[in-house]
Design a protein around this motif. Structure first.
Motif, PDB file in Angstrom:
ATOM      1  N   ALA A  11      43.379 -71.871  34.618  1.00 52.43           N
ATOM      2  CA  ALA A  11      43.635 -70.923  35.687  1.00 52.43           C
ATOM      3  C   ALA A  11      44.280 -71.604  36.873  1.00 52.43           C
ATOM      4  O   ALA A  11      43.786 -72.569  37.403  1.00 52.43           O
ATOM      5  CB  ALA A  11      42.321 -70.267  36.122  1.00 52.43           C
ATOM      6  N   THR A  13      44.486 -70.558  39.830  1.00 50.16           N
ATOM      7  CA  THR A  13      43.677 -70.445  41.042  1.00 50.16           C
ATOM      8  C   THR A  13      42.728 -71.608  41.187  1.00 50.16           C
ATOM      9  O   THR A  13      42.448 -72.066  42.294  1.00 50.16           O
ATOM     10  CB  THR A  13      42.854 -69.143  41.014  1.00 50.16           C
ATOM     11  N   MET A  14      42.223 -72.115  40.083  1.00 48.03           N
ATOM     12  CA  MET A  14      41.333 -73.267  40.144  1.00 48.03           C
ATOM     13  C   MET A  14      42.066 -74.476  40.682  1.00 48.03           C
ATOM     14  O   MET A  14      41.560 -75.205  41.532  1.00 48.03           O
ATOM     15  CB  MET A  14      40.796 -73.578  38.744  1.00 48.03           C
ATOM     16  N   ALA A  17      42.691 -74.195  44.365  1.00 46.68           N
ATOM     17  CA  ALA A  17      41.477 -74.460  45.137  1.00 46.68           C
ATOM     18  C   ALA A  17      41.205 -75.940  45.229  1.00 46.68           C
ATOM     19  O   ALA A  17      40.847 -76.462  46.284  1.00 46.68           O
ATOM     20  CB  ALA A  17      40.291 -73.743  44.498  1.00 46.68           C
ATOM     21  N   ASP A  82      33.827 -71.175  32.830  1.00 46.32           N
ATOM     22  CA  ASP A  82      33.436 -70.908  34.221  1.00 46.32           C
ATOM     23  C   ASP A  82      33.152 -72.172  35.023  1.00 46.32           C
ATOM     24  O   ASP A  82      33.096 -72.126  36.256  1.00 46.32           O
ATOM     25  CB  ASP A  82      32.162 -70.046  34.250  1.00 46.32           C
ATOM     26  N   ASN A  85      35.547 -73.646  37.922  1.00 45.53           N
ATOM     27  CA  ASN A  85      35.651 -72.698  39.031  1.00 45.53           C
ATOM     28  C   ASN A  85      34.358 -72.645  39.833  1.00 45.53           C
ATOM     29  O   ASN A  85      34.380 -72.593  41.075  1.00 45.53           O
ATOM     30  CB  ASN A  85      36.006 -71.314  38.488  1.00 45.53           C
ATOM     31  N   ARG A  86      33.218 -72.679  39.130  1.00 44.29           N
ATOM     32  CA  ARG A  86      31.921 -72.679  39.814  1.00 44.29           C
ATOM     33  C   ARG A  86      31.773 -73.934  40.674  1.00 44.29           C
ATOM     34  O   ARG A  86      31.279 -73.874  41.818  1.00 44.29           O
ATOM     35  CB  ARG A  86      30.792 -72.619  38.778  1.00 44.29           C
ATOM     36  N   THR A  89      34.057 -73.755  43.797  1.00 41.27           N
ATOM     37  CA  THR A  89      33.489 -72.851  44.794  1.00 41.27           C
ATOM     38  C   THR A  89      32.342 -73.530  45.536  1.00 41.27           C
ATOM     39  O   THR A  89      32.211 -73.416  46.764  1.00 41.27           O
ATOM     40  CB  THR A  89      32.991 -71.564  44.115  1.00 41.27           C
ATOM     41  N   THR A 400      46.593 -78.598  34.075  1.00 39.65           N
ATOM     42  CA  THR A 400      47.057 -77.218  34.074  1.00 39.65           C
ATOM     43  C   THR A 400      48.562 -77.127  33.837  1.00 39.65           C
ATOM     44  O   THR A 400      49.018 -76.385  32.962  1.00 39.65           O
ATOM     45  CB  THR A 400      46.708 -76.535  35.412  1.00 39.65           C
TER      46      THR A 400
END
Length: 438
Positions: A11, A13-14, A17, A82, A85-86, A89, A400
């Motif tokens: 992803a 977005t990961m 971030a 997950d 990403n977890r 965050t 990625t």
């Protein structure tokens, strides 16, 4: 890192971030405290066939730790899809677990956020010393010149698994040691109506693992010595072309595998549809799908010529899982005790047996249970012919962007479009342009 995490770093977005936290320094950890000495929260990665399997493996060990220390461990097994990403965050919010598992290839990237406890000499001394761990595993714990951001927990390496009956039926007396031998064997196998080699063409993580090894064999790397992306170097381009060429030119990998991303290639091998599989520590997975250990052999991943070893004879990335502590934990002493417990000789034997992985702790690795022929290949690979993925802050973005480029090249090959040096270089150039500026 376990390759069942098919989409964990896919992803965008990961990556964005992580780019923000890596450049901005991450959340302030404050050095942790002991405000909550009786509890710990532990995020474990999904290592077994299911989350429920992991709970059955881990819960008795965590109860054992509670009985010894009085510290209750709240367990959450987080799927690979997950996990990153977890974690990201948590690094930005400061609301994370006390202890967690991370894929070892993420170590430097997560280290750059500043959210993880550094394992300096003092902290290593609390768990028995740094010299207890195998050097290759320590090489994937963070950036060079910095205290590690994590401690090795499970080690894995790639090997070539081959179906003994399919090989015998095709008149092949021994497994291939070079890529030329593999493609030649593939033609004999296909002549008998079987698929030659399985792959996960849509799995960006698997793609990175393999093209990294091919690049090493071509005497190249994806980064310069000072950590800058170098995706269009001649050796890198040749490596990616060679890997995708196993489908595009050699026809060893079936075109349908361009869409595989959820371990379908493992199932194909387990069911006798494919003769060979490149995988990390696959024995437990194959057994769970009903394949007898007598039905397959295991041998080192091929090299360009000669035999595996150092330098250009690298034939695996150093795969594995590390254990990290969030720097703002409210039970710093308990977290350290828990890492010590999980990396103790006894627990290393129990856990690595359960997951068919190799203990990164030297004394546990010497146990007879890890002396099977399959484990011998993996241990020898980790000791002498495996290399750590680049331990740079942008490693996750590298996975990625380049992994996606290889995925697109496999899609081209599956569609019958030519995969040329020029098309490979163009994809890699685009990937390099997507890397964050530092």
């Amino acid at each position: 890192m376990r390759s069942i995490r098919a989409a964990a770093v896919g992803a965008v977005t990961m990556s964005l971030a992580l780019a923000a936290t890596a450049c901005g320094g991450g959340s302030s950890t404050g050095g942790g405290s002991d405000d909550s000495p009786k509890t710990l929260t532990y995020w474990a990665s999904n290592q077994g066939a299911s989350i429920e399997v992991d709970k059955k493996v881990l819960r008795p060990e965590l109860d054992k730790f509670e009985k010894r220390t009085g510290i209750k461990v709240k367990l959450e097994v987080v799927p690979w899809s997950d996990l990153l990403n977890r974690i990201l965050t948590a690094t930005t919010s400061g609301q994370g677990p006390d202890v967690l598992n991370i894929g070892n290839t993420w170590s430097a990237s997560l280290q750059a956020t500043g959210a993880l406890l550094p394992w300096d000499a003092e902290n290593f001394a609390k768990i028995g010393g740094k010299d207890r761990f195998v050097d290759s595993a320590l090489g994937s714990t963070g950036a060079r010149g910095k205290d590690p951001a994590a401690v090795p927990l499970y080690s894995m390496a790639y090997a070539l698994y081959y179906n003994k009956k399919i090989f015998a039926d095709a008149g092949i007396a021994k497994p291939p040691a070079t890529w030329a031998e593999l493609t030649a064997d593939g033609k004999k196998i296909q002549a008998k109506g079987k698929q030659a080699l399985g792959a996960e063409g849509a799995n960006v993580s698997e793609n990175i693992h393999h093209v990294f090894v091919f690049a090493k064999q071509h005497g190249a790397d994806f980064f310069t010595a000072d950590g800058k992306p170098d995706f269009t170097a001649d050796g890198v381009v040749a490596a990616v072309k060679q890997y995708v060429g196993l489908m595009a030119e050699d026809k060893a990998i079936p075109r349908g595998n361009a869409e595989y991303a959820q371990n379908q290639s493992v199932s194909d091998f387990a069911k006798g549809r494919t003769a060979m599989l490149l995988w990390q520590s696959a024995s437990a997975n194959l057994k769970s799908q009903g394949m007898s250990e007598d039905a397959y052999g295991i041998t080192p991943v091929p090299v360009r010529s000669g035999v595996p070893g150092a330098g250009n004879q690298v034939n695996s990335m150093v795969a594995g899982i590390n254990m990290a502590v969030f720097g703002n934990t409210h039970n710093l002493d308990g977290a350290t005790q828990f890492v010590k417990f999980m990396t103790s000789d006894d627990e290393q034997k129990i856990l690595n047996k359960a997951y068919s992985t190799i203990p990164p702790v030297k004394s546990a690795q010497a146990d007879a249970a890890f002396g099977t022929p399959a484990n011998a290949v993996l241990k020898d690979t980790l000791a002498g012919s495996a290399a750590a993925l680049p331990q740079v802050a942008t490693e996750s973005q590298f996975e990625t962007t380049v992994g996606t480029a290889v995925k697109e090249l496999f899609a081209d090959a599956a569609a019958g479009r030519a995969v040329t040096t020029e098309s490979v270089k163009a994809k890699l150039q685009k990937a390099q342009q997507q890397m964050p500026a530092k």
